[in-house]
Design a protein around this motif. Structure first.
Motif, PDB file in Angstrom:
ATOM      1  N   ARG A  87       0.667  -1.520  -0.179  1.00 17.48           N
ATOM      2  CA  ARG A  87       0.301  -0.111  -0.103  1.00 17.48           C
ATOM      3  C   ARG A  87       1.086   1.146   0.031  1.00 17.48           C
ATOM      4  NH1 ARG A  87      -2.470  -0.763   6.258  1.00 17.48           N
ATOM      5  NH2 ARG A  87      -0.562  -0.570   7.202  1.00 17.48           N
ATOM      6  N   SER A  90       1.527   3.650  -3.294  1.00 14.85           N
ATOM      7  CA  SER A  90       0.562   4.462  -3.606  1.00 14.85           C
ATOM      8  C   SER A  90       1.179   5.985  -3.979  1.00 14.85           C
ATOM      9  CB  SER A  90      -1.104   4.669  -2.878  1.00 14.85           C
ATOM     10  OG  SER A  90      -0.570   5.192  -1.138  1.00 14.85           O
ATOM     11  N   GLU A  96      -5.655   3.174  -6.518  1.00 16.07           N
ATOM     12  CA  GLU A  96      -5.810   1.226  -5.771  1.00 16.07           C
ATOM     13  C   GLU A  96      -6.382   0.236  -6.095  1.00 16.07           C
ATOM     14  OE1 GLU A  96      -9.203   0.359  -2.524  1.00 16.07           O
ATOM     15  OE2 GLU A  96      -9.486   2.620  -3.736  1.00 16.07           O
ATOM     16  N   VAL A  99      -2.294  -0.544  -7.193  1.00 20.81           N
ATOM     17  CA  VAL A  99      -2.037  -1.391  -5.969  1.00 20.81           C
ATOM     18  C   VAL A  99      -1.718  -2.744  -5.620  1.00 20.81           C
ATOM     19  CG1 VAL A  99      -1.795  -1.311  -3.214  1.00 20.81           C
ATOM     20  CG2 VAL A  99      -0.925   1.033  -4.822  1.00 20.81           C
ATOM     21  N   LYS A 100      -3.570  -2.778  -5.966  1.00 20.66           N
ATOM     22  CA  LYS A 100      -3.924  -4.409  -6.024  1.00 20.66           C
ATOM     23  C   LYS A 100      -3.026  -5.520  -6.435  1.00 20.66           C
ATOM     24  CE  LYS A 100      -8.646  -3.043  -3.539  1.00 20.66           C
ATOM     25  NZ  LYS A 100     -10.190  -3.333  -3.608  1.00 20.66           N
ATOM     26  N   PRO A 125      -3.282  -4.987  -0.244  1.00 21.91           N
ATOM     27  CA  PRO A 125      -2.377  -4.314  -0.280  1.00 21.91           C
ATOM     28  C   PRO A 125      -1.443  -3.719   0.780  1.00 21.91           C
ATOM     29  CG  PRO A 125      -4.248  -3.879  -1.120  1.00 21.91           C
ATOM     30  CD  PRO A 125      -4.494  -5.570  -0.985  1.00 21.91           C
ATOM     31  N   THR A 126      -2.544  -4.662   2.247  1.00 19.89           N
ATOM     32  CA  THR A 126      -1.653  -4.368   3.734  1.00 19.89           C
ATOM     33  C   THR A 126      -0.655  -5.671   3.757  1.00 19.89           C
ATOM     34  OG1 THR A 126      -3.491  -6.051   4.321  1.00 19.89           O
ATOM     35  CG2 THR A 126      -3.917  -3.674   4.356  1.00 19.89           C
TER      36      THR A 126
END
Length: 280
Positions: A87, A90, A96, A99-100, A125-126
């Motif tokens: 994440r 970004s 978004e 990133v995914k 992302p986390t």
């Protein structure tokens, strides 16, 4: 009596200090340090400039994206970025969805919810960038008994970090004939690679950037070895200090404020004490 003992103790320690200094100087003069291949042929990093340099430096997001692409397609096979989460990308200008998609392209360690056994799953992302090897034993087996270092803080961990990374990536070459003539025993061992920008001149990592076009940039930039090395070095400046540009932007107004406050404080001091010092 106490004063006399203190003087004697001081004289003793002073004499010991002078003797140590004199003995060290004599040794340095009479026994010069033996020359070594590392001392003579090791080079300081090349001169190179980045947008983030200097007190007003900022990040070139296009360059950071190119550098990430080099890391992803070349460096991630051996080197981890354990302190960087997907994440965080970004901040480089990825949206978004992008990133995914990037996270999903990596396999990260997971747990099977049905059996409780360890497995792998597509990244989220986390998640943080995964290690390329299961453990150090596997890493050594694949890299001539060397464990590739994590790159998250590399440009902070090395002197002149960004220039060091750039120089190392572009510094692979054959050993100079002069080195082998002067130090016949310094021949690069089998499986290692000569690089004058590395501390002991030989490292297990093979040249990772070998040809123009090795990475195809989406923005049309020509991907020469020199360009790819600069881009990935710039990206590693960001991974080591992602708040650098913000810190620069904040620091300048703070310095101006402190200077202004100092001038005001001095003027207030002069005004309060004017005519009062002479009364004492």
């Amino acid at each position: 009596m106490v004063r006399l003992l203190g003087m004697l103790a001081g004289l003793f320690f002073g004499a010991a200090l002078l003797w140590s200094f004199g003995n060290g100087a004599y040794t340095a003069i009479t026994e010069p340090t033996a020359a070594t291949a590392e001392a003579e042929f090791h080079r300081h990093p090349k001169e190179v400039r980045f947008a983030s340099d200097g007190p007003f430096g900022t990040f070139d997001k296009q360059q950071l994206q190119r550098g990430f692409q080099v890391y992803k397609e070349v460096c991630s096979a051996c080197h981890s970025l354990r302190l960087v989460a997907f994440r965080d990308l970004s901040q480089l200008g990825y949206n978004e969805a992008e990133v995914k998609a990037i996270a999903k392209g990596f396999q990260v360690p997971g747990i099977d919810p049905n059996t409780g056994e360890a497995n792998t799953r597509p990244g989220l992302p986390t998640d943080y960038f995964p290690k390329p090897f299961a453990n150090d034993i596997a890493a050594r087996a694949a890299n001539n008994n060397a464990v590739p270092p994590d790159l998250s803080l590399m440009t902070k961990a090395r002197h002149e970090g960004p220039a060091y990374v750039y120089s190392l990536l572009t510094g692979f070459q054959n050993q100079p004939a002069a080195l082998l003539q002067k130090f016949p025993d310094a021949k690069t061992p089998a499986g290692l690679h000569y690089n004058p920008y590395f501390a002991n001149l030989n490292l297990a990592m093979a040249p990772p950037l070998t040809a123009e076009g090795q990475v195809t940039y989406g923005d049309g930039t020509k991907s020469s070895v020199d360009q790819m090395a600069k881009d990935v070095a710039a990206f590693l400046v960001w991974t080591a200090e992602p708040k650098l540009a913000k810190r620069h932007q904040t620091g300048f107004p703070v310095v101006i404020f402190l200077i202004f406050a100092t001038v005001l404080a001095y003027m207030a001091y002069q005004n309060v004490w004017r005519g009062k010092k002479g009364n004492h």
